[in-house]
Design a protein around this motif. Structure first.
Motif, PDB file in Angstrom:
ATOM      1  N   CYS A  37       1.612  -1.711  -0.118  1.00 27.97           N
ATOM      2  CA  CYS A  37       0.145  -0.190   0.360  1.00 27.97           C
ATOM      3  C   CYS A  37       1.195   1.577   0.060  1.00 27.97           C
ATOM      4  O   CYS A  37       2.086   1.474   0.460  1.00 27.97           O
ATOM      5  CB  CYS A  37      -0.906  -0.495   1.053  1.00 27.97           C
ATOM      6  SG  CYS A  37      -0.296   0.119   2.903  1.00 27.97           S
ATOM      7  N   ALA A  39       0.728   5.974  -0.107  1.00 28.95           N
ATOM      8  CA  ALA A  39       0.021   7.454  -0.196  1.00 28.95           C
ATOM      9  C   ALA A  39      -0.362   7.921  -2.152  1.00 28.95           C
ATOM     10  O   ALA A  39       0.661   7.471  -2.895  1.00 28.95           O
ATOM     11  CB  ALA A  39       0.526   8.582   0.586  1.00 28.95           C
ATOM     12  N   SER A  54       3.054   8.666  -5.681  1.00 26.51           N
ATOM     13  CA  SER A  54       2.464   8.367  -4.992  1.00 26.51           C
ATOM     14  C   SER A  54       3.413   7.819  -4.624  1.00 26.51           C
ATOM     15  O   SER A  54       4.493   7.760  -5.225  1.00 26.51           O
ATOM     16  CB  SER A  54       1.442   6.559  -5.463  1.00 26.51           C
ATOM     17  OG  SER A  54       2.217   6.273  -6.524  1.00 26.51           O
ATOM     18  N   LEU A  57       4.177   3.501   1.539  1.00 17.76           N
ATOM     19  CA  LEU A  57       3.709   3.221   2.907  1.00 17.76           C
ATOM     20  C   LEU A  57       4.121   1.932   3.071  1.00 17.76           C
ATOM     21  O   LEU A  57       3.729   1.183   3.414  1.00 17.76           O
ATOM     22  CB  LEU A  57       2.227   3.844   3.604  1.00 17.76           C
ATOM     23  CG  LEU A  57       1.646   5.136   3.123  1.00 17.76           C
ATOM     24  CD1 LEU A  57       0.090   4.546   3.490  1.00 17.76           C
ATOM     25  CD2 LEU A  57       2.266   6.584   3.469  1.00 17.76           C
ATOM     26  N   TYR A  75       6.508   8.020   7.105  1.00 16.69           N
ATOM     27  CA  TYR A  75       5.712   9.225   6.085  1.00 16.69           C
ATOM     28  C   TYR A  75       6.230  10.407   5.961  1.00 16.69           C
ATOM     29  O   TYR A  75       5.932  10.907   4.799  1.00 16.69           O
ATOM     30  CB  TYR A  75       4.349   8.859   6.844  1.00 16.69           C
ATOM     31  CG  TYR A  75       3.170   9.666   5.684  1.00 16.69           C
ATOM     32  CD1 TYR A  75       2.503   9.768   5.118  1.00 16.69           C
ATOM     33  CD2 TYR A  75       3.306  10.529   6.801  1.00 16.69           C
ATOM     34  CE1 TYR A  75       1.330  10.702   4.399  1.00 16.69           C
ATOM     35  CE2 TYR A  75       2.124  12.035   6.660  1.00 16.69           C
ATOM     36  CZ  TYR A  75       1.419  11.845   4.995  1.00 16.69           C
ATOM     37  OH  TYR A  75       0.476  12.729   4.658  1.00 16.69           O
ATOM     38  N   LEU A  91      -1.375  15.102   0.299  1.00 20.95           N
ATOM     39  CA  LEU A  91      -1.819  14.135   0.178  1.00 20.95           C
ATOM     40  C   LEU A  91      -3.566  13.676   0.126  1.00 20.95           C
ATOM     41  O   LEU A  91      -4.855  14.714   0.875  1.00 20.95           O
ATOM     42  CB  LEU A  91      -1.591  13.468   1.475  1.00 20.95           C
ATOM     43  CG  LEU A  91      -2.322  11.849   1.657  1.00 20.95           C
ATOM     44  CD1 LEU A  91      -1.786  10.918   0.902  1.00 20.95           C
ATOM     45  CD2 LEU A  91      -2.211  11.574   3.821  1.00 20.95           C
ATOM     46  N   TRP A  94      -4.915   7.026  -0.140  1.00 18.21           N
ATOM     47  CA  TRP A  94      -4.165   5.679  -0.411  1.00 18.21           C
ATOM     48  C   TRP A  94      -4.385   4.882  -0.953  1.00 18.21           C
ATOM     49  O   TRP A  94      -5.169   5.075  -1.156  1.00 18.21           O
ATOM     50  CB  TRP A  94      -4.035   5.215   0.967  1.00 18.21           C
ATOM     51  CG  TRP A  94      -4.673   4.690   1.149  1.00 18.21           C
ATOM     52  CD1 TRP A  94      -5.835   5.384   2.216  1.00 18.21           C
ATOM     53  CD2 TRP A  94      -4.979   3.166   2.397  1.00 18.21           C
ATOM     54  NE1 TRP A  94      -6.764   4.741   2.482  1.00 18.21           N
ATOM     55  CE2 TRP A  94      -6.480   3.253   2.641  1.00 18.21           C
ATOM     56  CE3 TRP A  94      -4.038   1.980   2.095  1.00 18.21           C
ATOM     57  CZ2 TRP A  94      -6.395   1.743   3.537  1.00 18.21           C
ATOM     58  CZ3 TRP A  94      -4.441   1.292   2.821  1.00 18.21           C
ATOM     59  CH2 TRP A  94      -5.768   0.497   2.855  1.00 18.21           C
ATOM     60  N   TYR A  95      -3.247   3.772  -1.703  1.00 23.22           N
ATOM     61  CA  TYR A  95      -3.594   2.519  -2.303  1.00 23.22           C
ATOM     62  C   TYR A  95      -3.153   1.444  -1.862  1.00 23.22           C
ATOM     63  O   TYR A  95      -2.457   1.277  -0.678  1.00 23.22           O
ATOM     64  CB  TYR A  95      -3.098   3.061  -3.551  1.00 23.22           C
ATOM     65  CG  TYR A  95      -1.757   2.627  -3.714  1.00 23.22           C
ATOM     66  CD1 TYR A  95      -1.174   1.250  -3.530  1.00 23.22           C
ATOM     67  CD2 TYR A  95      -0.673   3.687  -3.759  1.00 23.22           C
ATOM     68  CE1 TYR A  95       0.435   1.536  -3.535  1.00 23.22           C
ATOM     69  CE2 TYR A  95       1.054   3.523  -3.452  1.00 23.22           C
ATOM     70  CZ  TYR A  95       1.409   2.298  -3.900  1.00 23.22           C
ATOM     71  OH  TYR A  95       2.826   2.149  -3.682  1.00 23.22           O
ATOM     72  N   HIS A 111      -7.135   2.725   6.763  1.00 21.91           N
ATOM     73  CA  HIS A 111      -8.178   3.413   6.218  1.00 21.91           C
ATOM     74  C   HIS A 111      -8.497   4.297   7.431  1.00 21.91           C
ATOM     75  O   HIS A 111      -8.152   5.641   7.839  1.00 21.91           O
ATOM     76  CB  HIS A 111      -9.651   3.234   5.678  1.00 21.91           C
ATOM     77  CG  HIS A 111     -10.037   4.359   5.098  1.00 21.91           C
ATOM     78  ND1 HIS A 111      -9.562   4.954   3.607  1.00 21.91           N
ATOM     79  CD2 HIS A 111     -11.161   4.956   5.199  1.00 21.91           C
ATOM     80  CE1 HIS A 111     -10.031   5.368   2.998  1.00 21.91           C
ATOM     81  NE2 HIS A 111     -10.908   5.903   3.983  1.00 21.91           N
ATOM     82  N   ILE A 114      -5.006   6.497   7.970  1.00 24.35           N
ATOM     83  CA  ILE A 114      -4.731   7.441   6.777  1.00 24.35           C
ATOM     84  C   ILE A 114      -5.673   8.588   6.786  1.00 24.35           C
ATOM     85  O   ILE A 114      -5.316   9.369   6.916  1.00 24.35           O
ATOM     86  CB  ILE A 114      -5.289   6.972   5.706  1.00 24.35           C
ATOM     87  CG1 ILE A 114      -4.488   5.626   5.124  1.00 24.35           C
ATOM     88  CG2 ILE A 114      -5.088   7.841   4.495  1.00 24.35           C
ATOM     89  CD1 ILE A 114      -3.003   6.251   5.080  1.00 24.35           C
TER      90      ILE A 114
END
Length: 285
Positions: A37, A39, A54, A57, A75, A91, A94-95, A111, A114
């Motif tokens: 995953c 950002a 991106s 993270l 981060y 930001l 996120w993925y 999540h 985040i």
């Protein structure tokens, strides 16, 4: 109007590289399977979001309760570097690389963390198994937007939010198309180099096998278990006279490593020069 998100090619390339590299390292035992995953950086304007960049993270290993904790130091350091280069981007979400587009409980707990960095972050779920399907209009359900926070008081693991699908599209500028073409050409060249190196490796394996046969014959002649043939031994002597003379294995290995490094640097410099030339042509047009 429904919320939309435009994803630029660099984001997709970064995510694909991250997922592919992690899978390869896991298969070769270089690391344990973990989270893939990162950002997402971009800009938000009303209901439209553009994703330009991106970076990965880092989440610490699971705690006693089985949850992961975001490495905030990593981060903040990466975010500071990105803002120095792209000051207008921030930001936006996120993925997460998964085997499906289904939002899991683990994704919700991540999540929630985040959301401490962005109150309404986007979640881009990258379907590594290609099992997701788009909607009737060609959109994808892989990108989602939190619309409400639901944190039950009796649940120790907070669910981040309810997520709704967004309309997403891939957008490219002229400079990005040039960069993608350059990457494609580089991959084609890399494929040719890989084929050449494969041929060289096969040739070395055959040479090694033949040398072992000669070594076995000479050993048997010395031991008296094989007939003495001066013609064959003369051929063996010619082979030995043609081989490279290595007086010091350490120096030889160092010289080989230096030659390989020089070749890679030259290839890298050529690639950079070609890319700079393409960018200059685009700027002039």
């Amino acid at each position: 109007n429904a919320a939309t998100a435009a994803v630029h090619p660099l984001v997709l390339l970064n995510i694909s590289e991250h997922a592919t590299r992690t899978l390869a390292q896991t298969k070769h035992g270089k690391q344990e399977p973990g989270l893939v995953c990162g950002a997402l950086l971009g800009r938000q304007k009303e209901s439209r979001t553009e994703l330009f960049h991106s970076f990965e993270l880092v989440f610490r290993q699971p705690r006693n309760d089985g949850t992961y904790e975001l490495d905030s130091t990593h981060y903040l350091k990466r975010m500071d570097h990105m803002r120095q280069i792209f000051p207008e981007d921030d930001l936006v979400g996120w993925y997460f690389v998964s085997s499906s587009l289904r939002v899991t409980r683990l994704m919700c707990t991540l999540h929630q963390q985040i959301m401490n960095l962005n109150a309404t972050p986007l979640l881009l779920v990258f379907d590594a198994a290609m099992a997701g399907e788009g909607d009737e209009e060609g959109g994808s359900s892989g990108l989602a937007l939190p619309v409400a926070v639901n944190t039950p008081a009796n649940d120790q693991i907070a669910w981040a939010s309810r997520l709704e699908p967004l309309r997403i599209a891939v957008e490219t500028g002229e400079a990005e198309r040039v960069a993608i073409d350059h990457v494609a050409n580089t991959l084609a060249d890399a494929s040719k180099i890989a084929m050449f190196l494969t041929g060289q490796r096969n040739a070395l394996e055959m040479l090694h096998k033949d040398i072992r046969i000669l070594q076995a014959y000479v050993s048997q002649v010395i031991a008296g278990t094989a007939p003495y043939d001066p013609d064959v031994l003369q051929l063996v002597k010619r082979v030995l006279c043609n081989r490279p003379v290595v007086l010091d294995d350490a120096l030889f290995n160092k010289a080989m490593a230096q030659e390989e490094t020089n070749y890679e640097i030259a290839a890298y410099l050529g690639a950079i020069t070609s890319a700079v030339g393409s960018v200059r042509n685009v700027a002039q047009r």
